[in-house]
Design an enzyme around this catalytic site. Structure first.
Site, PDB file in Angstrom:
ATOM      1  N   ASP A  87      41.200  44.125  46.259  1.00  0.00           N
ATOM      2  CA  ASP A  87      41.968  42.189  46.286  1.00  0.00           C
ATOM      3  C   ASP A  87      42.744  42.503  47.728  1.00  0.00           C
ATOM      4  O   ASP A  87      43.300  43.623  48.594  1.00  0.00           O
ATOM      5  CB  ASP A  87      43.060  43.030  44.899  1.00  0.00           C
ATOM      6  CG  ASP A  87      43.195  41.289  44.682  1.00  0.00           C
ATOM      7  OD1 ASP A  87      43.656  41.547  43.458  1.00  0.00           O
ATOM      8  OD2 ASP A  87      43.144  40.481  45.357  1.00  0.00           O
TER       9      ASP A  87
HETATM   10  C1  GLC Z   1      44.708  37.534  44.636  1.00  0.00           C
HETATM   11  C2  GLC Z   1      43.912  38.245  42.656  1.00  0.00           C
HETATM   12  C3  GLC Z   1      42.579  38.066  43.284  1.00  0.00           C
HETATM   13  C4  GLC Z   1      41.965  37.611  43.881  1.00  0.00           C
HETATM   14  C5  GLC Z   1      42.751  37.150  45.166  1.00  0.00           C
HETATM   15  C6  GLC Z   1      41.970  36.188  46.732  1.00  0.00           C
HETATM   16  O1  GLC Z   1      45.493  38.292  44.696  1.00  0.00           O
HETATM   17  O2  GLC Z   1      44.876  39.326  42.419  1.00  0.00           O
HETATM   18  O3  GLC Z   1      42.209  37.602  41.779  1.00  0.00           O
HETATM   19  O4  GLC Z   1      40.995  37.036  43.945  1.00  0.00           O
HETATM   20  O5  GLC Z   1      43.716  37.624  45.645  1.00  0.00           O
HETATM   21  O6  GLC Z   1      42.587  35.148  46.401  1.00  0.00           O
END
Ligand code: GLC
Length: 721
Positions: free
Chosen positions: A266
């Site tokens: 993430d």
């Molecule tokens: C965010 C979220 C994740 C998302 C990623 C990209 O922090 O936790 O669900 O896909 O970043 O935006």
């Protein structure tokens, strides 16, 4: 390009070029990007240079055929081996045509429409040049304080698993042959939905038994349906951050589940191993994440700055790097990017398909099937010849798309007021905000009360600003803001029929709303067509059929609260229960305000003649269950008939009820239907103390009804073979 050619390509790559494939950066870093802002600062901060960007493997958040084609074109010219970029974005509940938030979609219990919504989202995103969506989010949650409950489909393992499959099918379909599909990245692995205190990113700590029984199945369902990618969760599990958790990622995901797709961190989660306190520095963070099997590092630069050094010094085997790069090349191959780096991107198709009337219609239909009628004391449906006052901060508010709807826009959104104008002419409809989401003035209140006093029926549209849920949108007090409750009470004092409508991203404590309204509808965040969908319900064009997939607590003090709870050794209400020494609160009931599976209709449905095909079955036999459902109301409507089971004695404790099946039936007034279910031994299996997943012979109880509380039941016995 076949596997052999991919391996040849890998052999031509320098270590720097291999590491580049593991890097994901947001669009401002790329030439050709419309939002390419000042990037020298971020590049310095990340210690990367233009050559690193030329070697990058994927882009986060790009969309728009023109932009993605431009970025890809420049990249193909600048990347030495011409390896195309992957474009990955969060297309969670729609791209430009926004559908209800997934928690609302869950309440529709409509797997086909869920799949259709993902299919439409996939095509809108694919023609805009997106290759991968970071969805579905399948984190089971029993935690309404947590802001991201809106992003999953609720508290039930069985239902979450079914929806996980539907979403993956809708997004991916025949991915390798259909340029209008996108690869699905299931998230967040694992158990992100169980943070202590309901606070985002917080500690998750649970037994393997609980993890496997309730929290893991939906991820597995998404992977069994073919999801191409997995995203790591921010939280720790068994004391280790998921992103550096080798037993979870290599032990379970890759070795036990045989997942050989791409695992992405993430946002920033690789570098976050440092504040988690399991990595001393970025180099150690890179080592831990690589050894845990994380292929792509999202938006930090531990890999690009340290993997080569880790290999040179022998800390990291180069084959671990090669495996990661090969998985990424294989995904690019599956998407056909080596043959056509621009895949589905098409400005013409964007023009023709995005926000088309058909897509809007699909969103409107799903939204009207997602809104839950919680209370109705004869007030609904509204009459079309009435003078109606529409009051509240959501009366004419475009903030009804919900979190993770960045592709949607206010000007495309149908507000409640515009939805009402489909049914009422302008002198019938009196609209006034009455207050803001969290603040208000006496002037606003006076104007609203004056308009409400002129009406025959009043609709009060209340709720949370969309920033009050979603990522990092956690709340310890899950009531609607005080100023809105005050408005509702003042409106109530006018003595006219009052319908309260809620727009929010989590189960709320609705006691005061329910006490001050004749009818209550939970609309969640219904998306682009939300105003039309709500009007369709309130004016009787659509008979509400949605049912809660998360318990609505009586109070936040009950949380975590869920229907499939265990009995305890001192259940309240037991025949021999003592007055005090039972599992109860002194100040509130144990039961939620509205239970899992609950939702009303304008019809009334009667359940009779619950029948089992036998009193006992062997493990190689199945049990037929039938129930007669009659529409005794005046409206045709859909009823979601639910089947639950209780295993009366297990090796470990077993839930009082577990959802095992459901069926949606449409009945005209007076019509009856016998609904049939089949139960098999496989559906009675559970994780034993030694983690074996199997059933036991013994006594079971079958429950059938309109929700998890109001059921009829019969018992049967499962015998050994
Ligand atoms: C965010 C979220 C994740 C998302 C990623 C990209 O922090 O936790 O669900 O896909 O970043 O935006």
């Amino acid at each position: 390009m076949g596997e052999h050619q991919l391996k040849n390509l890998l052999d031509q790559m320098t270590v720097e070029e291999k590491v580049g494939q593991l890097v994901q950066l947001a669009t401002p870093f790329f030439k050709g990007a419309s939002d390419r802002g000042e990037i020298t600062g971020p590049m310095v901060h990340m210690n990367i240079d233009e050559d690193d960007i030329k070697r990058t493997g994927s882009v986060l958040g790009a969309s728009g055929a023109k932009e993605t084609i431009n970025i890809q074109k420049v990249h193909m010219e600048e990347n030495r081996l011409g390896i195309p970029l992957l474009f990955m974005s969060d297309i969670v509940h729609g791209f430009k045509t926004i559908f209800p938030v997934p928690l609302a979609i869950g309440c529709s219990w409509d797997l086909d429409l869920a799949e259709k919504s993902a299919s439409i989202a996939a095509k809108e995103a694919a023609v805009a040049g997106v290759h991968v969506t970071f969805a579905p989010m399948v984190d089971l949650s029993r935690e309404p304080r947590w802001g991201r409950v809106m992003e999953g489909t609720g508290e039930d393992t069985f239902l979450n698993s079914r929806f996980a499959r539907s979403f993956v099918r809708g997004f991916q379909g025949d991915l390798e042959n259909d340029p209008h599909k996108v690869a699905s990245c299931v998230k967040h692995f694992a158990a992100y939905g169980a943070p202590e205190g309901g606070r985002d990113y917080n500690t998750v700590d649970m037994s393997e038994w609980q993890l496997r029984e309730n929290y893991l199945p939906a991820y597995k369902a998404a992977l069994d349906e073919g999801a191409q990618m997995v995203m790591t969760a921010f939280n720790i599990l068994n004391g280790m951050p998921s992103t550096g958790n080798e037993p979870l990622m290599r032990g379970l995901l890759r070795d036990e589940w045989n997942f050989d797709g791409v695992l992405i961190s993430d946002w920033g989660a690789v570098k976050e191993l440092i504040p988690h306190g399991v990595a001393e520095n970025e180099k150690q963070a890179a080592e831990k994440a690589m050894k845990a099997g994380v292929d792509v590092e999202m938006m930090t630069s531990c890999y690009v700055n340290h993997v080569e050094e880790l290999i040179e010094e022998g800390t990291l085997e180069e084959n671990i790097l090669d495996e990661a790069v090969l998985r990424i090349l294989q995904l690019k191959q599956k998407l056909g990017l080596f043959d056509n780096p621009y895949r589905g991107a098409s400005e013409k198709e964007e023009e023709d398909y995005i926000l088309s009337p058909e897509n809007r219609k699909a969103s409107r239909e799903l939204a009207s099937k997602s809104m839950v009628l919680l209370k109705n004391e004869g007030t609904l449906p509204l009459q079309k010849d009435q003078k109606v006052a529409l009051i509240g901060p959501f009366a004419d508010n475009t903030d009804i798309l919900g979190p993770w709807s960045w592709g949607g826009s206010a000007e495309d959104t149908v507000t409640v007021a515009s939805g009402f104008s489909q049914y009422l002419n302008e002198d019938q409809l009196l609209t006034s905000a009455g207050c803001g989401i969290e603040t208000g003035t006496n002037e606003q209140l006076e104007v609203a009360l004056e308009k409400a006093a002129q009406a025959e029926a009043i609709v009060v549209a209340l709720g949370e600003h969309s920033d009050m849920s979603g990522e990092a949108g956690c709340r310890a007090d899950i009531r609607i803001p005080e100023v809105q409750l005050e408005l509702l009470k003042k409106i109530r004092s006018l003595g006219k029929p009052v319908t309260a409508v809620l727009f929010n991203g989590r189960p709320l404590d609705l006691r005061e709303v329910t006490e001050n309204a004749d009818a209550v509808i939970e609309a969640w965040y219904p998306g682009t067509e939300g105003g039309n969908a709500l009007a369709d319900i309130l004016f009787g064009e659509v008979n509400p059929s949605a049912k809660l997939t998360m318990s609505m607590p009586y109070s936040v003090g009950q949380v975590p609260i869920y229907y499939n709870r265990y009995n305890t050794g001192r259940p309240e209400g037991a025949p021999d229960a003592q007055e005090r020494y039972v599992s109860q609160y002194l100040d509130i009931p144990n039961e939620p305000l509205y239970p899992f599976g609950f939702g009303l209709s304008y019809s009334r449905f009667e359940y009779e003649e619950l029948t089992l095909s036998s009193e006992r079955i062997r493990q190689d036999e199945s049990l037929s269950v039938s129930v007669k459902v009659t529409n005794t109301g005046d409206y045709a409507g859909e009823e979601i008939v639910q089947l639950y089971v209780r295993d009366l004695v297990g090796e470990v404790v077993r839930p009082l009820k577990e959802l095992k099946d459901f069926e949606k039936v449409y009945l005209h007034p007076g019509e009856e239907k016998v609904v049939h279910f089949t139960l098999t031994e496989e559906q009675l299996r559970y994780y034993h103390a030694n983690m074996e997943h199997k059933s036991d012979a013994g006594e079971f109880e079958v429950f059938v009804g309109p929700n998890s509380r109001d059921t009829k039941s019969e018992r049967f016995r499962l015998d050994r073979k």
